[in-house]
Write an enzyme that holds these catalytic residues in place. Structure first.
Site, PDB file in Angstrom:
ATOM      1  N   SER A 132       0.867  -1.174   0.000  1.00 54.80           N
ATOM      2  CA  SER A 132       0.000   0.000   0.000  1.00 54.80           C
ATOM      3  C   SER A 132       0.906   1.226   0.000  1.00 54.80           C
ATOM      4  O   SER A 132       2.093   1.125   0.348  1.00 54.80           O
ATOM      5  CB  SER A 132      -0.844  -0.014   1.279  1.00 54.80           C
ATOM      6  OG  SER A 132      -1.408   1.252   1.544  1.00 54.80           O
ATOM      7  N   TYR A 145      -1.954  -1.243  10.468  1.00 54.49           N
ATOM      8  CA  TYR A 145      -2.074  -1.448   9.018  1.00 54.49           C
ATOM      9  C   TYR A 145      -0.809  -0.952   8.310  1.00 54.49           C
ATOM     10  O   TYR A 145      -0.229  -1.665   7.478  1.00 54.49           O
ATOM     11  CB  TYR A 145      -3.306  -0.692   8.510  1.00 54.49           C
ATOM     12  CG  TYR A 145      -3.594  -0.897   7.049  1.00 54.49           C
ATOM     13  CD1 TYR A 145      -4.273  -2.022   6.603  1.00 54.49           C
ATOM     14  CD2 TYR A 145      -3.181   0.036   6.098  1.00 54.49           C
ATOM     15  CE1 TYR A 145      -4.540  -2.219   5.254  1.00 54.49           C
ATOM     16  CE2 TYR A 145      -3.441  -0.156   4.747  1.00 54.49           C
ATOM     17  CZ  TYR A 145      -4.119  -1.278   4.325  1.00 54.49           C
ATOM     18  OH  TYR A 145      -4.375  -1.473   2.989  1.00 54.49           O
TER      19      TYR A 145
HETATM   20  N1  NAD Z   1      -8.910  -0.386  -0.883  1.00 54.94           N
HETATM   21  C1  NAD Z   1      -7.839   0.350  -0.691  1.00 54.94           C
HETATM   22  O1  NAD Z   1      -7.900   1.593  -0.648  1.00 54.94           O
HETATM   23  C2  NAD Z   1      -6.491  -0.307  -0.535  1.00 54.94           C
HETATM   24  C3  NAD Z   1      -5.349   0.507  -0.590  1.00 54.94           C
HETATM   25  C4  NAD Z   1      -4.106  -0.088  -0.434  1.00 54.94           C
HETATM   26  C5  NAD Z   1      -3.995  -1.453  -0.254  1.00 54.94           C
HETATM   27  N2  NAD Z   1      -5.128  -2.222  -0.196  1.00 54.94           N
HETATM   28  C6  NAD Z   1      -4.953  -3.645   0.008  1.00 54.94           C
HETATM   29  O2  NAD Z   1      -5.531  -4.361  -1.051  1.00 54.94           O
HETATM   30  C7  NAD Z   1      -5.904  -5.668  -0.595  1.00 54.94           C
HETATM   31  C8  NAD Z   1      -7.334  -5.961  -0.994  1.00 54.94           C
HETATM   32  O3  NAD Z   1      -8.158  -5.029  -0.325  1.00 54.94           O
HETATM   33  P1  NAD Z   1      -9.609  -4.580  -0.846  1.00 54.94           P
HETATM   34  O4  NAD Z   1      -9.593  -3.119  -0.912  1.00 54.94           O
HETATM   35  O5  NAD Z   1     -10.014  -5.392  -2.013  1.00 54.94           O
HETATM   36  O6  NAD Z   1     -10.434  -4.963   0.459  1.00 54.94           O
HETATM   37  P2  NAD Z   1     -11.711  -5.915   0.632  1.00 54.94           P
HETATM   38  O7  NAD Z   1     -12.081  -5.844   2.058  1.00 54.94           O
HETATM   39  O8  NAD Z   1     -12.734  -5.572  -0.399  1.00 54.94           O
HETATM   40  O9  NAD Z   1     -11.119  -7.356   0.278  1.00 54.94           O
HETATM   41  C9  NAD Z   1     -10.282  -8.070   1.130  1.00 54.94           C
HETATM   42  C10 NAD Z   1     -10.578  -9.540   0.944  1.00 54.94           C
HETATM   43  O10 NAD Z   1      -9.667 -10.296   1.751  1.00 54.94           O
HETATM   44  C11 NAD Z   1     -10.412 -11.361   2.355  1.00 54.94           C
HETATM   45  N3  NAD Z   1      -9.777 -11.797   3.591  1.00 54.94           N
HETATM   46  C12 NAD Z   1      -9.697 -11.109   4.762  1.00 54.94           C
HETATM   47  N4  NAD Z   1      -9.089 -11.868   5.693  1.00 54.94           N
HETATM   48  C13 NAD Z   1      -8.766 -13.047   5.093  1.00 54.94           C
HETATM   49  C14 NAD Z   1      -8.131 -14.227   5.536  1.00 54.94           C
HETATM   50  N5  NAD Z   1      -7.699 -14.353   6.805  1.00 54.94           N
HETATM   51  N6  NAD Z   1      -7.959 -15.241   4.653  1.00 54.94           N
HETATM   52  C15 NAD Z   1      -8.414 -15.135   3.371  1.00 54.94           C
HETATM   53  N7  NAD Z   1      -9.030 -14.033   2.895  1.00 54.94           N
HETATM   54  C16 NAD Z   1      -9.209 -13.006   3.754  1.00 54.94           C
HETATM   55  C17 NAD Z   1     -11.791 -10.764   2.630  1.00 54.94           C
HETATM   56  O11 NAD Z   1     -12.778 -11.772   2.827  1.00 54.94           O
HETATM   57  C18 NAD Z   1     -11.995  -9.917   1.395  1.00 54.94           C
HETATM   58  O12 NAD Z   1     -12.655 -10.656   0.380  1.00 54.94           O
HETATM   59  C19 NAD Z   1      -5.680  -5.669   0.922  1.00 54.94           C
HETATM   60  O13 NAD Z   1      -4.420  -6.254   1.208  1.00 54.94           O
HETATM   61  C20 NAD Z   1      -5.633  -4.194   1.247  1.00 54.94           C
HETATM   62  O14 NAD Z   1      -4.900  -3.935   2.417  1.00 54.94           O
HETATM   63  C21 NAD Z   1      -6.368  -1.686  -0.341  1.00 54.94           C
END
Ligand code: NAD
Length: 271
Positions: A132, A145
């Site tokens: 991130s 985080y």
């Molecule tokens: N959305 C943002 O702004 C953003 C920015 C930077 C990084 N990220 C990163 O991108 C990645 C995806 O995030 P997103 O935005 O799609 O969020 P999201 O919450 O939509 O998706 C996350 C997914 O991970 C799954 N998950 C959570 N814990 C788990 C576990 N223990 N085992 C298996 N699956 C698990 C959840 O069920 C969910 O489907 C994450 O690592 C997040 O930190 C997101």
């Protein structure tokens, strides 16, 4: 790919699938990942229920992948969580929050990478880990985080260097804000976090992008085995100049009375 039921995972799964890839959708929440599988249709899709904090469940996911498709070319270690629906300070965080976030975001990536590596080495494949912009931004009111994402960046960078000469490779994905549930906290989900984010970042950096836009960059990055995939690109100069930007932004944040007031309000709210 892990976290395939979420906003980013689902969009990347769709984009890779449209480009001809066979995809293995791994997630903790079966209902979410079921919906993604339904959208993709039955061809070249395998659905696996696994918790990334449990190494044996990832070993089983990899075994199912090999059974079904015969090989593994790309691993996307993407599952991640925030520390919850409300911002927290290190002082006010409940016990256990840090361990929970590190467990999924860091140990989950470690487990995924370790389970997949023998097959990635065999296929000359590519590992992409989701970090991130928080890997290099000040993580105020989001420290667990930010710490997890800085550590994931280190795993991806080290892995790429360690894999040089093997035919396999690795890279780090640095999303800025993407419009998924995880980002809600900074856009109205928590009033104090929203005020802090608008205080700390200029408007053009704050605008969230769609998961679909991110997924197109991921497809391009995976195609060229990129060391870094940074989306949206407006964050690239900040990342390049982080050695100079960070001391200045840390100083400004530390001396901004509104940031101090909002952070204190968070601590009061938690009491
Ligand atoms: N959305 C943002 O702004 C953003 C920015 C930077 C990084 N990220 C990163 O991108 C990645 C995806 O995030 P997103 O935005 O799609 O969020 P999201 O919450 O939509 O998706 C996350 C997914 O991970 C799954 N998950 C959570 N814990 C788990 C576990 N223990 N085992 C298996 N699956 C698990 C959840 O069920 C969910 O489907 C994450 O690592 C997040 O930190 C997101």
């Amino acid at each position: 790919m892990t976290g395939a039921g979420g906003g980013i995972g689902a969009a990347v799964a769709g984009a890779l699938h449209r480009n001809g890839a066979s995809v293995v959708l791994v997630d903790l929440k079966l209902s979410d990942v079921d919906a993604v599988a339904d959208r993709l249709g039955p061809d070249r899709v395998l659905l696996v229920h696994a918790d990334v904090t449990k190494r044996e469940q990832l070993d089983a996911a990899i075994a199912a992948t090999i059974d079904t498709f015969g090989r593994l070319d790309i691993v996307f270690a993407n599952a991640g969580i925030s520390s919850g629906p409300a911002a927290l300070t290190i002082r006010s965080a409940e016990d256990g929050v840090f361990e929970r976030v590190i467990g999924v975001n860091l140990l989950g990536v470690w487990n995924t990478v370790r389970a997949a590596l023998p097959h990635i080495l065999g296929s000359g494949g590519y590992v992409l880990v989701t970090s991130s912009t928080y890997a290099y931004l000040n993580g105020l009111v989001n420290a667990p985080y930010a710490a997890s994402k800085a550590a994931v960046e280190q795993i991806g960078r080290a892995l790429r260097t360690e894999l040089s000469g093997t035919g396999a490779s690795a890279g780090v994905l640095y999303p800025g804000w993407v419009a998924t549930p995880i980002a809600d906290i900074a856009f109205g989900g928590d009033a104090i976090a929203t005020s802090l984010v608008s205080r700390a970042f200029p408007g053009f950096l704050r605008r969230p992008i769609t998961p679909e836009k991110l997924s197109r960059a991921v497809v391009r990055g995976v195609g060229r085995r990129a060391p870094r995939i940074q989306v949206p690109g407006r964050w690239i100069p900040v990342s390049w100049l982080r050695g100079m930007v960070n001391p200045v932004s840390d100083f400004i944040l530390e001396h901004d009375s509104e940031v101090t007031r909002l952070t204190a309000e968070l601590d009061r709210r938690a009491r």
